[in-house]
Motif scaffolding. Structure first.
Motif, PDB file in Angstrom:
ATOM      1  N   LYS A 129     -14.509 -18.300  32.016  1.00  0.00           N
ATOM      2  CA  LYS A 129     -14.783 -19.411  32.567  1.00  0.00           C
ATOM      3  C   LYS A 129     -16.412 -19.848  32.264  1.00  0.00           C
ATOM      4  O   LYS A 129     -16.644 -20.523  32.996  1.00  0.00           O
ATOM      5  CB  LYS A 129     -14.378 -19.512  33.888  1.00  0.00           C
TER       6      LYS A 129
ATOM      7  N   ALA B 137     -11.865 -23.849  29.086  1.00  0.00           N
ATOM      8  CA  ALA B 137     -11.937 -22.598  29.280  1.00  0.00           C
ATOM      9  C   ALA B 137     -11.952 -21.848  27.754  1.00  0.00           C
ATOM     10  O   ALA B 137     -11.934 -22.789  26.903  1.00  0.00           O
ATOM     11  CB  ALA B 137     -10.587 -22.099  29.956  1.00  0.00           C
TER      12      ALA B 137
ATOM     13  N   PHE C  40      -8.346 -25.572  34.730  1.00  0.00           N
ATOM     14  CA  PHE C  40      -8.460 -25.985  33.228  1.00  0.00           C
ATOM     15  C   PHE C  40      -7.620 -26.812  32.522  1.00  0.00           C
ATOM     16  O   PHE C  40      -6.215 -26.376  32.669  1.00  0.00           O
ATOM     17  CB  PHE C  40      -9.154 -24.808  32.367  1.00  0.00           C
TER      18      PHE C  40
ATOM     19  N   SER D 181     -18.379 -22.866  33.266  1.00  0.00           N
ATOM     20  CA  SER D 181     -17.733 -24.196  33.022  1.00  0.00           C
ATOM     21  C   SER D 181     -17.044 -24.822  33.839  1.00  0.00           C
ATOM     22  O   SER D 181     -16.589 -24.324  34.982  1.00  0.00           O
ATOM     23  CB  SER D 181     -16.788 -23.778  31.797  1.00  0.00           C
TER      24      SER D 181
ATOM     25  N   PRO E 174     -14.138 -26.749  35.212  1.00  0.00           N
ATOM     26  CA  PRO E 174     -12.786 -26.959  34.661  1.00  0.00           C
ATOM     27  C   PRO E 174     -12.432 -28.478  34.591  1.00  0.00           C
ATOM     28  O   PRO E 174     -11.452 -28.819  33.794  1.00  0.00           O
ATOM     29  CB  PRO E 174     -11.746 -26.421  35.893  1.00  0.00           C
TER      30      PRO E 174
ATOM     31  N   ALA F  67      -6.303 -19.371  33.078  1.00  0.00           N
ATOM     32  CA  ALA F  67      -7.131 -20.532  33.165  1.00  0.00           C
ATOM     33  C   ALA F  67      -6.497 -21.874  33.449  1.00  0.00           C
ATOM     34  O   ALA F  67      -7.213 -22.460  34.276  1.00  0.00           O
ATOM     35  CB  ALA F  67      -7.444 -21.027  31.410  1.00  0.00           C
TER      36      ALA F  67
END
Length: 184
Positions: A81, A106, A139, A99, A101, A134
């Motif tokens: 992530k 991901a 994501f 990151s 989402p 994920a």
């Protein structure tokens, strides 16, 4: 997978790092031979290795089975992530920021299968675990940095290449990283 009940997956812990390291070494040394020369494998090793952030984030899996009453680690891999696409703790250019989402992808990360256990669906099992986790984290897209030997598996699982990156190893050989992505 020949017998899915035969394999168990779980989240990796710091305690697993020595076994993960040994599994990675065996996988790199043997599984890449059909695709790369020994000098090319040596160059590729420079960007591979354990990424402790995956373990501390709880996004890295190990797959185990029982052999003669002993538990054996047969594969490892996971999802990230964070923005880093590939590489171990030592790799230059890491970006360990989380990151988002809603706007970022991901990452599928650090996939390795022990050479004695290839072609048994373990890579697919790891991808399914990572993609599912994920997706559950919100994501919508997932990306990875593939080696040349990994590309056929990822393409079979719906990933598409969008960029090819070349590095030159300390030995002067080319190391190719194929950037791939998939909608979740």
């Amino acid at each position: 997978m020949n017998d899915p009940a035969r394999f168990r997956s779980r989240i990796a812990t710091e305690y697993d790092i020595p076994a993960i390291t040994e599994l990675m070494r065996a996988s790199i040394a043997v599984n890449m031979r059909a695709f790369l020369s020994e000098p090319e494998i040596k160059a590729a090793q420079e960007t591979m290795g354990v990424d402790r952030s995956l373990i501390s984030d709880g996004t890295y899996f190990v797959i185990e089975t029982d052999v003669d009453g002993e538990t054996v680690m047969v594969a490892c891999g996971g999802w990230g992530k964070r923005r880093t696409l590939y590489g171990g703790d030592h790799s230059p250019g890491r970006d360990d920021r989380l990151s988002n989402p809603a706007t970022d992808a991901a990452r599928i990360r650090a996939m390795y299968t022990h050479p004695d256990w290839i072609r048994q669906g373990l890579g697919t099992l790891l991808l399914e675990r990572g993609e599912g986790a994920a997706r559950n984290a919100g994501f919508k897209t997932i990306e990875l940095g593939s080696t040349v030997p990994g590309r056929p598996l990822y393409e079979a699982r719906g990933y598409e290449a969008y960029h090819i990156e070349h590095h030159t190893g300390a030995n002067g050989e080319r190391n190719t990283v194929i950037h791939m992505r998939k909608l979740l």
